[in-house]
Design a protein around this motif. Structure first.
Motif, short mmCIF file in Angstrom:
data_model
loop_
_atom_site.label_atom_id
_atom_site.label_comp_id
_atom_site.label_asym_id
_atom_site.label_seq_id
_atom_site.Cartn_x
_atom_site.Cartn_y
_atom_site.Cartn_z
N CYS A 111 0.86 -1.18 0.00
CA CYS A 111 0.00 0.00 0.00
C CYS A 111 0.90 1.23 0.00
CB CYS A 111 -0.90 -0.02 1.23
SG CYS A 111 -1.83 1.50 1.49
N LEU A 112 0.70 2.10 -0.95
CA LEU A 112 1.54 3.29 -1.05
C LEU A 112 1.36 4.22 0.15
CD1 LEU A 112 1.23 4.12 -4.84
CD2 LEU A 112 3.09 2.97 -3.65
N PHE A 113 0.14 4.30 0.69
CA PHE A 113 -0.09 5.13 1.86
C PHE A 113 0.72 4.61 3.06
CE2 PHE A 113 -4.24 5.63 -0.41
CZ PHE A 113 -4.05 6.95 -0.78
N CYS A 114 0.66 3.29 3.26
CA CYS A 114 1.40 2.68 4.38
C CYS A 114 2.90 2.88 4.20
CB CYS A 114 1.09 1.19 4.48
SG CYS A 114 -0.61 0.80 4.93
N LEU A 115 3.39 2.64 2.98
CA LEU A 115 4.82 2.78 2.73
C LEU A 115 5.30 4.21 2.93
CD1 LEU A 115 5.28 0.46 -0.37
CD2 LEU A 115 5.96 0.03 2.00
N SER A 116 4.48 5.18 2.50
CA SER A 116 4.88 6.57 2.71
C SER A 116 4.88 6.90 4.20
CB SER A 116 3.97 7.54 1.95
OG SER A 116 2.67 7.51 2.49
N PHE A 117 3.96 6.31 4.94
CA PHE A 117 3.93 6.52 6.39
C PHE A 117 5.18 5.92 7.06
CE2 PHE A 117 2.67 5.26 10.71
CZ PHE A 117 2.31 6.49 11.21
N LEU A 118 5.58 4.73 6.62
CA LEU A 118 6.77 4.08 7.19
C LEU A 118 8.05 4.84 6.88
CD1 LEU A 118 6.14 0.27 6.65
CD2 LEU A 118 6.28 1.49 8.82
N ASN A 119 8.08 5.48 5.72
CA ASN A 119 9.30 6.19 5.30
C ASN A 119 9.42 7.59 5.85
OD1 ASN A 119 10.32 4.05 3.82
ND2 ASN A 119 9.13 4.59 2.02
N LYS A 120 8.43 8.05 6.63
CA LYS A 120 8.50 9.40 7.21
C LYS A 120 9.53 9.42 8.31
CE LYS A 120 3.94 11.10 6.20
NZ LYS A 120 2.67 11.52 6.74
#
Length: 120
Positions: A111-120
């Motif tokens: 999920c792109l939303f989850c991945l962007s959240f993890l990469n913050k």
């Protein structure tokens, strides 16, 4: 049969069909919850088996490798907090951690939303 009797019988059958439809919808929701729980427990079981395999050499005197997750843009010596580790673990177990689908199973890969959240 009289016309009124036939009409009453059809109405009764219609009511029963509505109840069956409602029951079927409830059963589908229960089945979905059971499948999600089964998937979560299967992943947890695999994870615990992996931990057990890693722990067996430790009992023989071999130390376990220490694992620390660091975020990018941080110094390698700084350890990420427990909350981040829990969210990363949930994501790797197959659950969404984004605010859009939080807690739902990821059925279609990353999920792109989850991945962007993890990469913050």
């Amino acid at each position: 049969m009289e016309k009124k009797s036939i009409f009453a019988h059809i109405q009764e059958m219609e009511t029963q069909m509505g109840q069956i439809h409602s029951d079927l919808g409830e059963m589908k929701l229960i089945m979905k919850e059971l499948l999600e729980e089964n998937h979560r427990l299967t992943l947890e079981n695999e994870h615990l088996r992996k931990i057990l395999k890693e722990a067996l050499p430790a009992e023989e005197g071999t130390p376990l490798p220490q694992q620390h997750v660091t975020m990018k843009n941080e110094h390698p010596n700084e350890v990420v907090g427990e909350g981040y580790d829990n969210l990363a673990r949930l994501y790797h177990e197959g659950f969404h951690i984004c605010n859009v689908y939080y807690g739902h199973l990821r059925t279609e890969g990353d999920c792109l939303f989850c991945l962007s959240f993890l990469n913050k």
